[in-house]
Scaffold this motif. Structure first.
Motif, PDB file in Angstrom:
ATOM      1  N   HIS A   1       0.829  -1.213   0.000  1.00 30.98           N
ATOM      2  CA  HIS A   1       0.000   0.000   0.000  1.00 30.98           C
ATOM      3  C   HIS A   1       0.862   1.260   0.000  1.00 30.98           C
ATOM      4  O   HIS A   1       0.626   2.187  -0.794  1.00 30.98           O
ATOM      5  N   ILE A   2       1.853   1.319   0.868  1.00 32.16           N
ATOM      6  CA  ILE A   2       2.718   2.505   0.944  1.00 32.16           C
ATOM      7  C   ILE A   2       3.436   2.719  -0.388  1.00 32.16           C
ATOM      8  O   ILE A   2       3.560   3.851  -0.870  1.00 32.16           O
ATOM      9  N   PHE A   3       3.887   1.632  -1.010  1.00 32.65           N
ATOM     10  CA  PHE A   3       4.577   1.738  -2.294  1.00 32.65           C
ATOM     11  C   PHE A   3       3.634   2.273  -3.373  1.00 32.65           C
ATOM     12  O   PHE A   3       4.005   3.160  -4.154  1.00 32.65           O
ATOM     13  N   ALA A   4       2.403   1.739  -3.425  1.00 39.87           N
ATOM     14  CA  ALA A   4       1.432   2.208  -4.417  1.00 39.87           C
ATOM     15  C   ALA A   4       1.046   3.658  -4.155  1.00 39.87           C
ATOM     16  O   ALA A   4       0.941   4.465  -5.090  1.00 39.87           O
ATOM     17  N   GLU A   5       0.829   3.992  -2.901  1.00 41.23           N
ATOM     18  CA  GLU A   5       0.487   5.361  -2.514  1.00 41.23           C
ATOM     19  C   GLU A   5       1.564   6.339  -2.978  1.00 41.23           C
ATOM     20  O   GLU A   5       1.274   7.387  -3.570  1.00 41.23           O
TER      21      GLU A   5
END
Length: 268
Positions: free
Chosen positions: A38-42
């Motif tokens: 999630h953090i990477f996609a965000e």
């Protein structure tokens, strides 16, 4: 025979755990796979939104990478900006990029009520294939006089060397500082609220809610720009994780709380 069966079961569980959200240590789930994805996609899609804004600011500038092609001939008053990074990786804003972003728009990024829709063609960031749709709507100014945007990421994905991340989001962005310096983004500050959802590389789905407003400071570039705030991530079938984005530092270190226990994630 029974001992052999148990040994094989143990091996099977270990191999499955390497790709699953559930890695058990001391009888507790410790994996942060969905959180990391999630953090990477965000981070990836927030960066792309900045590239889109930059495209409207720099569309008249001659550059080898990216090049900008602005068309204004649509009879329905919907124009297109093509941001073209070429077919070979080029370094732009500290990331390798190639491919094209197609942006249709009813007005420019900073114009009230403008709607911009971005799609991709063979678009890679640091050799990760990015697909999906981004819709940015300029909602005008709020009661505080700050420009506000709705940013939707629909049916998006990032294909990494570790697998595919699926991600969608619905967020509100309030621009609280830096609007007067039109060409300089380094003094820009935002507040972000909203929610998102996705499927991690281990095929486990998750949902995310911003529980404490994310504070964005672009003076942190090229490092991570979220200086503070909290989100709750709920992987399917597992305990909630709380993402603490930090204490006003320009770094990519995130504290993740799982059942009151802190884990550190570093995202590049």
């Amino acid at each position: 025979m029974k001992k052999t069966f148990l040994a094989l079961c143990s091996i099977a569980i270990l191999l499955y755990a390497c790709k699953d959200e559930d890695i058990i240590i001391n009888n507790e789930s410790k994996s942060t796979q969905a959180t990391e994805d999630h953090i990477f996609a965000e981070k990836t899609f927030s960066d792309i939104v900045r590239v889109i804004e930059e495209g409207f600011l720099a569309s008249g500038v001659t550059k080898s990478c990216p090049s900008y092609n602005l068309t204004t001939s649509n009879i329905f008053d919907i124009d297109m900006l093509i941001v073209n990074f070429g077919t070979i990786n080029c370094l732009h804003n500290n990331k390798l990029r190639r491919g094209k972003i197609f942006i249709t728009y009813t007005a420019k990024y900073r114009d009230s009520l403008a709607v911009m829709t971005a799609n991709f063609e063979n678009f890679y960031v640091n050799n990760n294939l990015v697909e999906g749709e981004i819709i940015i709507t300029n909602e005008g100014r709020n009661k505080s006089g700050n420009m506000c945007f709705t940013i939707l990421v629909n049916n998006a994905s990032i294909v990494t060397e570790n697998g595919k991340i699926n991600w969608s989001s619905n967020r509100k962005k309030e621009w609280i500082s830096g609007t007067s310096t039109y060409l300089d983004i380094t003094d820009d500050k935002y507040k972000i609220t909203g929610f998102s959802s996705g499927i991690a590389v281990n095929n486990n789905s998750f949902s995310v809610e911003i529980t404490d407003t994310l504070n964005i400071d672009l003076s942190c570039l090229p490092s991570c720009v979220i200086k503070s705030g909290h989100s709750k991530i709920s992987p399917n079938g597992y305990d909630d994780r709380i993402i603490n984005y930090g204490d006003s530092l320009c770094d990519c270190n995130f504290d993740i709380m799982i059942n009151g226990e802190k884990h550190l994630i570093v995202v590049n």
